[in-house]
Design a protein around this motif. Structure first.
Motif, PDB file in Angstrom:
ATOM      1  N   ALA A  24      17.940  -8.486  -6.570  1.00  0.00           N
ATOM      2  CA  ALA A  24      17.815  -6.775  -7.184  1.00  0.00           C
ATOM      3  C   ALA A  24      17.532  -6.672  -5.556  1.00  0.00           C
ATOM      4  O   ALA A  24      17.799  -6.663  -4.885  1.00  0.00           O
ATOM      5  N   ALA A  25      17.373  -5.466  -5.533  1.00  0.00           N
ATOM      6  CA  ALA A  25      17.071  -4.692  -4.397  1.00  0.00           C
ATOM      7  C   ALA A  25      16.223  -4.365  -3.791  1.00  0.00           C
ATOM      8  O   ALA A  25      16.365  -4.046  -2.339  1.00  0.00           O
ATOM      9  N   SER A  26      15.710  -4.950  -4.383  1.00  0.00           N
ATOM     10  CA  SER A  26      14.039  -4.852  -3.665  1.00  0.00           C
ATOM     11  C   SER A  26      13.757  -6.600  -3.612  1.00  0.00           C
ATOM     12  O   SER A  26      14.375  -7.622  -2.956  1.00  0.00           O
ATOM     13  N   GLY A  27      12.820  -6.413  -2.062  1.00  0.00           N
ATOM     14  CA  GLY A  27      12.092  -8.236  -1.131  1.00  0.00           C
ATOM     15  C   GLY A  27      10.473  -8.086  -1.904  1.00  0.00           C
ATOM     16  O   GLY A  27      10.346  -7.889  -2.001  1.00  0.00           O
ATOM     17  N   THR A  28      10.658  -9.203  -0.783  1.00  0.00           N
ATOM     18  CA  THR A  28       8.768 -10.131  -0.650  1.00  0.00           C
ATOM     19  C   THR A  28       8.753 -10.499   1.497  1.00  0.00           C
ATOM     20  O   THR A  28       9.859 -10.998   1.554  1.00  0.00           O
ATOM     21  N   VAL A  29       7.767  -9.979   1.212  1.00  0.00           N
ATOM     22  CA  VAL A  29       6.889  -9.433   2.643  1.00  0.00           C
ATOM     23  C   VAL A  29       6.381 -11.070   2.907  1.00  0.00           C
ATOM     24  O   VAL A  29       5.670 -11.381   2.272  1.00  0.00           O
ATOM     25  N   LEU A  30       7.274 -12.133   3.382  1.00  0.00           N
ATOM     26  CA  LEU A  30       6.426 -13.108   3.448  1.00  0.00           C
ATOM     27  C   LEU A  30       5.414 -13.350   5.160  1.00  0.00           C
ATOM     28  O   LEU A  30       4.362 -13.945   4.808  1.00  0.00           O
ATOM     29  N   SER A  31       5.455 -12.189   6.030  1.00  0.00           N
ATOM     30  CA  SER A  31       4.742 -11.803   6.803  1.00  0.00           C
ATOM     31  C   SER A  31       4.707 -11.058   7.126  1.00  0.00           C
ATOM     32  O   SER A  31       5.540 -10.262   7.578  1.00  0.00           O
ATOM     33  N   ASN A  32       3.556 -10.669   8.513  1.00  0.00           N
ATOM     34  CA  ASN A  32       4.118  -8.085   8.394  1.00  0.00           C
ATOM     35  C   ASN A  32       2.626  -8.788   9.544  1.00  0.00           C
ATOM     36  O   ASN A  32       1.529  -8.194   9.211  1.00  0.00           O
ATOM     37  N   VAL A  33       2.754  -9.128  10.912  1.00  0.00           N
ATOM     38  CA  VAL A  33       1.996  -9.297  11.918  1.00  0.00           C
ATOM     39  C   VAL A  33       1.943  -8.021  13.238  1.00  0.00           C
ATOM     40  O   VAL A  33       3.097  -7.593  12.903  1.00  0.00           O
ATOM     41  N   VAL A  34       0.858  -6.880  12.904  1.00  0.00           N
ATOM     42  CA  VAL A  34       0.810  -5.765  13.358  1.00  0.00           C
ATOM     43  C   VAL A  34       0.434  -6.277  14.235  1.00  0.00           C
ATOM     44  O   VAL A  34      -1.002  -6.240  14.256  1.00  0.00           O
ATOM     45  N   LEU A  35       0.141  -5.542  15.665  1.00  0.00           N
ATOM     46  CA  LEU A  35      -1.163  -5.854  16.937  1.00  0.00           C
ATOM     47  C   LEU A  35      -0.719  -5.010  17.404  1.00  0.00           C
ATOM     48  O   LEU A  35       0.422  -3.982  17.876  1.00  0.00           O
ATOM     49  N   SER A  36      -1.920  -3.972  16.934  1.00  0.00           N
ATOM     50  CA  SER A  36      -1.716  -1.922  17.631  1.00  0.00           C
ATOM     51  C   SER A  36      -2.197  -2.437  19.392  1.00  0.00           C
ATOM     52  O   SER A  36      -3.178  -2.607  20.036  1.00  0.00           O
ATOM     53  N   GLN A  37      -1.891  -1.427  20.093  1.00  0.00           N
ATOM     54  CA  GLN A  37      -1.752  -1.009  21.438  1.00  0.00           C
ATOM     55  C   GLN A  37      -2.954   0.205  21.444  1.00  0.00           C
ATOM     56  O   GLN A  37      -3.558   0.383  22.913  1.00  0.00           O
ATOM     57  N   LEU A  38      -3.320   0.392  20.247  1.00  0.00           N
ATOM     58  CA  LEU A  38      -4.540   1.978  20.590  1.00  0.00           C
ATOM     59  C   LEU A  38      -5.734   1.559  21.676  1.00  0.00           C
ATOM     60  O   LEU A  38      -5.452   2.911  22.755  1.00  0.00           O
ATOM     61  N   ASP A  39      -5.866   0.608  22.125  1.00  0.00           N
ATOM     62  CA  ASP A  39      -7.707   0.462  22.901  1.00  0.00           C
ATOM     63  C   ASP A  39      -6.523   0.857  24.095  1.00  0.00           C
ATOM     64  O   ASP A  39      -6.782   1.359  25.183  1.00  0.00           O
TER      65      ASP A  39
END
Ligand code: KG4
Ligand code: ZN
Length: 357
Positions: A24-39
């Motif tokens: 299928a066209a769709s997928g599975t996100v096995l991990s998704n790590v985001v570090l925001s630099q906002l501060d």
């Protein structure tokens, strides 16, 4: 098939692993790590490119390790390594691209240079398996475009902003109202506290104008005028009402432009069914509701990715990499990062010949 994705083009350092789901066209996100630099950037009221690049350099290797761990996989089980190679702040892009190239060189796995905008554009396929062609409203801090998405790497631009991007208008207006940075979410929260959302008259940019282009600098100027008139006496209630009026004007403008684009898109692609919204501003619930209403009236499916996949992330880069990899589209290790990289390089020409918006 599993792809590791890296995102470092602005102020989020991110790594993710995405897996294809069957055929299928769709997928599975096995991990998704985001570090925001906002501060790191907040004291300056905006993103400082050198601070961003240094922060990416400091954190990226640790984030890649975490993304692999959380996905329960090792680098040996990854089929390809994808990184944002533009458009964006070049120092940060270089950090991500060099990291991906180094891993590709050491492991012998293919490297894929991903256009950040293509990451946003294809997210709706990862999450909802949306079939080509579809109409895309891409609304972020640096971009405001309407595109016909005809396939991987096949985009036709119907409209773009002639001055500010919509996210930029959110950020600048928030600053004028003393809400700080990042502006988008804070404007949305303020608008939620409004008691008289119709109190301020703000212009609706481009409403009724031919074509599908956008403009947001006049709206920002109108917000500034109201803020100056209120001056030091500006209360929280004033800010909330102004933020709500701002949402109304942006919503009216997006609806007007999308409505025109829908006509153009349907004339060219009668089989196209969906309006997809993507980019950081697509996280805004008020605007999502306005677009959903328009879609219901025009018999389009409305597709909006989950909020955390609207703002910058690496799952969208891994997914775009996976879509390209499936088509045999890999890149050489001497691929040069591109600070500017339009999705539709031929966009200056009329969008669809013979069709009037
Ligand atoms: O896609 P994105 O994370 O980064 C770019 O590629 O630009 O978009 C960031 C932009 C910023 O201008 C931010 O203020 C805006 O998206 N944004 C929002 C919301 N969340 C983020 N704008 C309106 N409402 C929101 N909830
Ligand atoms: Zn983005």
């Amino acid at each position: 098939m599993k792809v590791l994705g890296i995102e470092t083009s602005c102020d989020e350092t991110a790594a993710a692993v995405v897996e294809a789901t069957g055929s299928a066209a769709s997928g599975t996100v096995l991990s998704n790590v985001v570090l925001s630099q906002l501060d790191d950037h907040a004291p300056y009221g905006g993103v400082v490119p050198e601070i961003a690049a240094r922060a990416h350099l400091q954190h990226l290797d640790g984030l890649v390790r975490r993304a692999l761990e959380e996905a329960g996989t090792g680098l040996e089980d990854i089929d390809a390594i994808a990184a944002t190679a533009g458009p964006g702040l070049i120092g940060g892009v270089m950090v991500g691209v060099m990291t991906a190239k180094a891993m590709a060189a050491v492991t012998g796995k293919p490297f894929i240079a991903v256009n950040h905008l293509e990451g946003h554009a294809l997210t709706a396929r990862l999450t909802d398996g949306v079939a080509f062609p579809y109409l895309l409203l891409l609304v972020s801090g640096g971009h405001c475009q309407l595109l016909a998405v005809e396939g991987v790497g096949r985009y036709r631009r119907l409209g773009t902003t002639i001055d500010d991007a919509v996210g930029e208008a959110f950020d600048k207006s928030a600053k004028l109202l003393g809400l700080g940075y990042p502006g988008g979410p804070r404007m949305e929260q303020a608008a939620g506290r409004a008691t008289d959302p119709g109190r301020f008259e703000l212009p609706v940019p481009m409403k009724g104008k031919p074509g599908c282009d956008f403009s947001f600098s006049g709206l920002k100027t109108a917000v500034r005028r109201h803020a100056e008139l209120l001056g030091k006496a500006m209360t929280d209630a004033d800010v909330a009402d102004l933020a709500a009026s701002f949402h109304r004007a942006v919503g009216d403008s997006l609806v007007d432009r999308c409505n025109r684009a829908m006509k153009l898109f349907r004339a060219e692609h009668p089989e196209g069914r969906a309006l997809v919204v993507a980019g950081g501003v697509a996280a805004n619930k008020v605007l999502r509701a306005r677009l959903a209403e328009l879609c219901a009236a025009r018999r389009f499916d409305f597709v909006a990715p989950p909020l955390q996949l609207c703002t910058d992330n690496a799952a969208m880069i891994a997914w775009a990499g996976l879509e390209r990899f499936r088509l045999g589209l890999t890149d050489p290790l001497d691929f040069a990062p591109r600070p500017r990289w339009p999705l539709d390089p031929a966009a200056k020409a009329a969008p669809f010949a013979g069709v009037k918006a």
